[in-house]
Design an enzyme around this catalytic site. Structure first.
Site, PDB file in Angstrom:
ATOM      1  N   ASP A 142       0.793  -1.233   0.000  1.00 45.83           N
ATOM      2  CA  ASP A 142       0.000   0.000   0.000  1.00 45.83           C
ATOM      3  C   ASP A 142       0.829   1.288   0.000  1.00 45.83           C
ATOM      4  OD1 ASP A 142       1.046  -0.337   2.499  1.00 45.83           O
ATOM      5  OD2 ASP A 142      -0.836  -0.258   3.587  1.00 45.83           O
ATOM      6  N   HIS A 143       2.068   1.223   0.476  1.00 45.47           N
ATOM      7  CA  HIS A 143       2.821   2.464   0.677  1.00 45.47           C
ATOM      8  C   HIS A 143       3.591   2.947  -0.548  1.00 45.47           C
ATOM      9  CE1 HIS A 143       1.911   2.046   4.884  1.00 45.47           C
ATOM     10  NE2 HIS A 143       2.615   3.106   5.201  1.00 45.47           N
ATOM     11  N   ASP A 164       3.646  -0.995  11.676  1.00 47.81           N
ATOM     12  CA  ASP A 164       3.142   0.313  11.263  1.00 47.81           C
ATOM     13  C   ASP A 164       2.448   0.893  12.485  1.00 47.81           C
ATOM     14  OD1 ASP A 164       2.257   1.828   8.435  1.00 47.81           O
ATOM     15  OD2 ASP A 164       1.042   2.274  10.191  1.00 47.81           O
ATOM     16  N   ARG A 188      -1.782  12.375  10.153  1.00 47.32           N
ATOM     17  CA  ARG A 188      -0.558  13.127  10.454  1.00 47.32           C
ATOM     18  C   ARG A 188      -0.441  14.331   9.550  1.00 47.32           C
ATOM     19  NH1 ARG A 188       3.175   7.944  11.432  1.00 47.32           N
ATOM     20  NH2 ARG A 188       2.302   7.613  13.511  1.00 47.32           N
ATOM     21  N   SER A 215       6.222   7.307  13.256  1.00 47.26           N
ATOM     22  CA  SER A 215       6.158   6.006  12.587  1.00 47.26           C
ATOM     23  C   SER A 215       6.877   4.886  13.329  1.00 47.26           C
ATOM     24  CB  SER A 215       6.780   6.187  11.212  1.00 47.26           C
ATOM     25  OG  SER A 215       7.231   4.989  10.701  1.00 47.26           O
ATOM     26  N   ARG A 249       8.809   2.891  11.582  1.00 48.15           N
ATOM     27  CA  ARG A 249       9.904   2.501  10.675  1.00 48.15           C
ATOM     28  C   ARG A 249      11.219   2.334  11.433  1.00 48.15           C
ATOM     29  NH1 ARG A 249       9.265   8.413   7.948  1.00 48.15           N
ATOM     30  NH2 ARG A 249       7.131   7.712   8.047  1.00 48.15           N
TER      31      ARG A 249
HETATM   32  C1  MIC Z   1       3.148   6.478   8.501  1.00 45.28           C
HETATM   33  O1  MIC Z   1       1.964   6.695   8.552  1.00 45.28           O
HETATM   34  O2  MIC Z   1       4.018   7.283   8.857  1.00 45.28           O
HETATM   35  C2  MIC Z   1       3.599   5.130   8.005  1.00 45.28           C
HETATM   36  C3  MIC Z   1       4.255   5.344   6.725  1.00 45.28           C
HETATM   37  O3  MIC Z   1       2.485   4.309   7.784  1.00 45.28           O
HETATM   38  C4  MIC Z   1       4.522   4.521   9.025  1.00 45.28           C
HETATM   39  C5  MIC Z   1       5.196   3.316   8.601  1.00 45.28           C
HETATM   40  C6  MIC Z   1       6.435   3.556   7.849  1.00 45.28           C
HETATM   41  O4  MIC Z   1       7.203   4.420   8.179  1.00 45.28           O
HETATM   42  O5  MIC Z   1       6.647   2.797   6.913  1.00 45.28           O
HETATM   43  C7  MIC Z   1       3.926   4.251  10.394  1.00 45.28           C
HETATM   44  O6  MIC Z   1       3.049   4.950  10.786  1.00 45.28           O
HETATM   45  O7  MIC Z   1       4.421   3.379  11.117  1.00 45.28           O
HETATM   46 FE1  SF4 Z   2      -0.761   4.671   4.991  1.00 39.83          FE
HETATM   47 FE2  SF4 Z   2       0.311   5.363   7.346  1.00 39.83          FE
HETATM   48 FE3  SF4 Z   2      -1.150   7.091   5.907  1.00 39.83          FE
HETATM   49 FE4  SF4 Z   2      -2.321   5.073   7.026  1.00 39.83          FE
HETATM   50  S1  SF4 Z   2      -1.268   6.719   8.099  1.00 39.83           S
HETATM   51  S2  SF4 Z   2      -2.694   5.785   4.949  1.00 39.83           S
HETATM   52  S3  SF4 Z   2      -0.796   3.465   6.852  1.00 39.83           S
HETATM   53  S4  SF4 Z   2       0.804   6.196   5.370  1.00 39.83           S
END
Ligand code: MIC
Ligand code: SF4
Length: 680
Positions: free
Chosen positions: A95-96, A160, A448, A643, A645
């Site tokens: 999805d990312h 995640d 976010r 995140s 990550r």
């Molecule tokens: C996000 O919303 O920041 C992400 C991308 O989903 C991350 C995961 C990532 O950094 O790959 C998260 O929230 O953990």
């Molecule tokens: Fe994707 Fe993270 Fe955004 Fe949700 S918050 S849509 S998992 S990047």
């Protein structure tokens, strides 16, 4: 029928005795969170009265979920564990890595070509080791999990931070780094500090313009981005039971933004309805048999301050819609105050784009309520002033809203529908003109809004609101517009008011989908070969880090003292860098490039103590590494917020940073930094 029903049956069969044993040991009624925690202790973990915020406890989660951007690192680690199959049901979701540029179909095609190597890798690892694989276009991890795997009373971990979304179905679902996921998939215990408990009592009932999103926007304003750290947030009260299951998901989802370990709700009729309408009446029937264990004991909700460390009460009858932002999700402004606050702060008030969807807010209910506003545009002779974009959370929702004519209504207001993927929410938005870095405002229903997050432009002021408010504001094109009280001028020059949104909790004709995008693994994966090209720019097999030499660290140089907020987005940016998530050395070229240097207030510009010159953070650090000199990074409060990550923890180590010194860390990042990665 649901996936892994036998696992759910077994858990429910054992739950009553485990809950009773814990209740007896503590000699008091239990909260829902405690019931789930106690019924998931690892078999080697002794039952005792754990200290909240103190004891480290071993758990056995029921399942693991991973999204493509983090799964690569988690699975590269798992491949070193020497196991033929994953020990618990696990899934991978693509999805990312899909950019939002033109529209769904075309964007998906580009992604499947560009990221073919990564998708092939994830598909073949899943096939080999017994993981369910959700293809690109199937949907965003948290929506797909809610629709298919989440169940009341369960415990899951996911790579995640928004894994917590599954709390909407009464789970304890917790975001972790890949090394933790790897441990659990390898059959090891998973350790978590026994959480503190925050109880949130919702009285009254949502009405008019107010949506579940406003509950969490309000809570974020009260608790701030670090107020939930180390705690589980448990919601209860008539306001909770009268809300839809997907609405509960939205609230839990954004619990990540207050740093909470996770959030949850007790099992109720809304969850049963949602389970049934997503093809899991069998899970609902099973849950009914243990319903008393899937919510707190009645004494707890009758006298919450006795059982929770902190109790907050929110009256939904009077709760106003909110907009949170810019640049941080906890700056909460009620819609009635926005005009005054925006003007006082000099925020740009013209709205350029309204975006709805994402894993946070793309339920059938959300979309149907947004569509009830979009319909009024032609009915009332209005024109939509801002651009409007939709990222559906799953193919099942997208297919159903198309069938029900919602996408047609949206297209009449000029909406663009992007792929069922993260897209603009994670910087995968090829927004025309963003490179000009102009000051501008967008509103979205994501979770976010850190600087640069959506489009890479540090001057984009992003405000988070419910899909309803985002739609109304996109129609008005004005941040100071309050749809509850203000009017708009229509094509006849009349003043018209938008009617409050209405919608359906669930599709009256049921959900439908042609190809949900699921690929089951091979029964016997032993013959499946997983190939990683040594010349690849996207994937790199891992080598163990060098162990600590056992002596004190001396003569370290300061790489950077980061000023102010330093989230995982600042440490290891997403967007264009997502493509290197499977290649530690290449992604390390983004190390701390978003962090502000305390001494010159610039990003990605630090002084090398080798030659006194200023250079980028990664270049400077690589020079220290080449010279064999260790470095130190200094941060402020809640360092690593955001995140899960683990790249944000692995990159510094890979490049030779020896110490990260801060006033405080965000939970997942702290664990990632400390983690003994399982291939060591
Ligand atoms: C996000 O919303 O920041 C992400 C991308 O989903 C991350 C995961 C990532 O950094 O790959 C998260 O929230 O953990
Ligand atoms: Fe994707 Fe993270 Fe955004 Fe949700 S918050 S849509 S998992 S990047």
């Amino acid at each position: 029928m649901a996936f892994d029903i036998d696992m759910i049956k077994k858990l429910y069969a054992e739950m009553p005795a485990k809950v009773e044993a814990a209740r007896k040991m503590l000699g008091r009624p239990l909260t829902l969170s405690e019931k789930i925690l106690f019924s998931h202790l690892h078999s080697d973990q002794k039952l005792e009265g754990f200290e909240r915020g103190g004891s480290y406890v071993d758990f056995a989660p029921d399942r693991v979920a991973m999204q493509d951007a983090t799964a690569q690192m988690a699975l590269l680690q798992f491949m070193q564990a020497g196991r033929p199959k994953v020990a618990v049901p696990s899934t991978v979701h693509c999805d990312h890595l899909i950019s939002a540029k033109v529209e769904a179909k075309q964007d998906l095609q580009v992604a499947t070509t560009e990221s073919k190597e990564v998708y092939d890798f994830l598909a073949s690892v899943s096939n080999k080791y017994g993981l369910g694989f959700w293809k690109p276009g199937a949907g965003i991890i948290h929506q797909v999990v809610l629709e298919n795997y989440a169940f009341p009373g369960g415990m899951m971990i996911g790579t995640d931070s928004h894994t917590v979304n599954a709390g909407g179905l009464g789970m304890l679902a917790i975001g972790v780094g890949g090394a933790d996921a790897c441990d659990v998939m390898a059959g090891l215990a998973w350790e978590l500090k026994w959480p503190k408990l925050i109880g949130i009592k919702l009285t009254g009932k949502l009405n008019g313009w107010t949506a579940p999103k406003d509950v969490i926007l309000k809570v974020a304003g009260i608790l701030t981005v670090k107020g939930g750290t180390g705690a589980i947030v448990e919601y209860f009260g008539e306001g909770a039971t009268s809300m839809s299951c997907t609405g509960k998901g939205t609230i839990c989802n954004m619990g990540a933004e207050i740093g909470a370990t996770t959030s949850t709700f007790g099992y109720d009729a809304s969850m049963s309805r949602y389970l049934s309408s997503t093809g899991r009446a069998d899970v609902a029937a099973l849950a009914d048999t243990v319903a008393a264990h899937l919510t707190a004991d009645p004494e707890v909700y009758a006298d919450p301050s006795k059982y929770f460390d902190e109790v907050i009460e929110i009256d939904l009858n009077t709760l106003e819609p909110h907009l949170n932002g810019p640049f941080t999700p906890d700056l909460a402004t009620p819609i009635s105050k926005m005009k005054e606050v925006a003007l006082a702060n000099g925020w740009p008030t013209k709205i350029e784009v309204g975006l709805i969807g994402s894993c946070t807010n793309s339920s059938y209910e959300d979309i149907s309520r947004a569509v009830s506003l979009a319909k009024q545009v032609s009915e009332k002779g209005l024109t939509t002033k801002a651009e409007y974009m939709i990222t559906p959370g799953s193919e099942q929702v997208r297919y159903t809203i198309e069938r029900d004519g919602f996408l047609d209504v949206f297209s009449q207001i000029g909406a663009k529908v992007f792929a069922n993927a993260c897209g603009p929410c994670i910087g995968m938005w090829e927004r025309v003109g963003a490179e000009k870095k102009e000051k501008n405002t967008i509103v979205h229903s994501f979770n976010r809004n850190f600087a640069k997050r959506a489009d890479g432009n540090p001057n984009t002021y992003a405000f988070v609101g419910s899909p309803e408010i985002v739609t109304a504001l996109a129609i008005a094109g004005d941040l100071t517009f309050n749809p509850l009280t203000d009017t708009l001028t229509n094509d006849k020059g009349e003043q018209v008011k938008l009617d409050a949104p209405t919608g359906d909790e669930l599709p009256v004709r049921g959900f439908a989908v042609e190809d949900a995008g699921f690929q089951a693994p091979a029964e016997d994966g032993s013959q499946v070969v997983v190939a990683v090209d040594p010349a690849s720019k996207r994937l790199q097999l891992l080598d163990p880090f060098t162990a600590w030499e056992g002596t004190d660290l001396k003569s370290l140089r300061l790489l950077i003292k980061a000023k102010g907020k330093c989230t995982t987005d600042h440490i290891s940016m997403a967007g264009p860098w997502l493509k290197f998530r499977g290649h530690l050395d290449n992604i390390s070229n983004n190390l701390l490039i978003g962090a502000v240097n305390f001494f010159n207030e610039k990003t990605d510009n630090v002084k090398s103590q080798l030659n006194g010159n200023y250079d980028t953070v990664p270049n400077t650090q690589r020079a220290y590494k080449a010279a064999g000199i260790g470095t130190i990074v200094v941060g402020d409060e809640n360092y690593g917020e955001g995140s899960s990550r683990e790249h944000a923890a692995m990159e510094p180590r890979h490049l030779g940073v020896r110490v990260v010194l801060t006033k405080s860390f965000a939970r997942i990042h702290e664990t990632n930094l400390k983690n003994k990665v399982c291939w060591l």
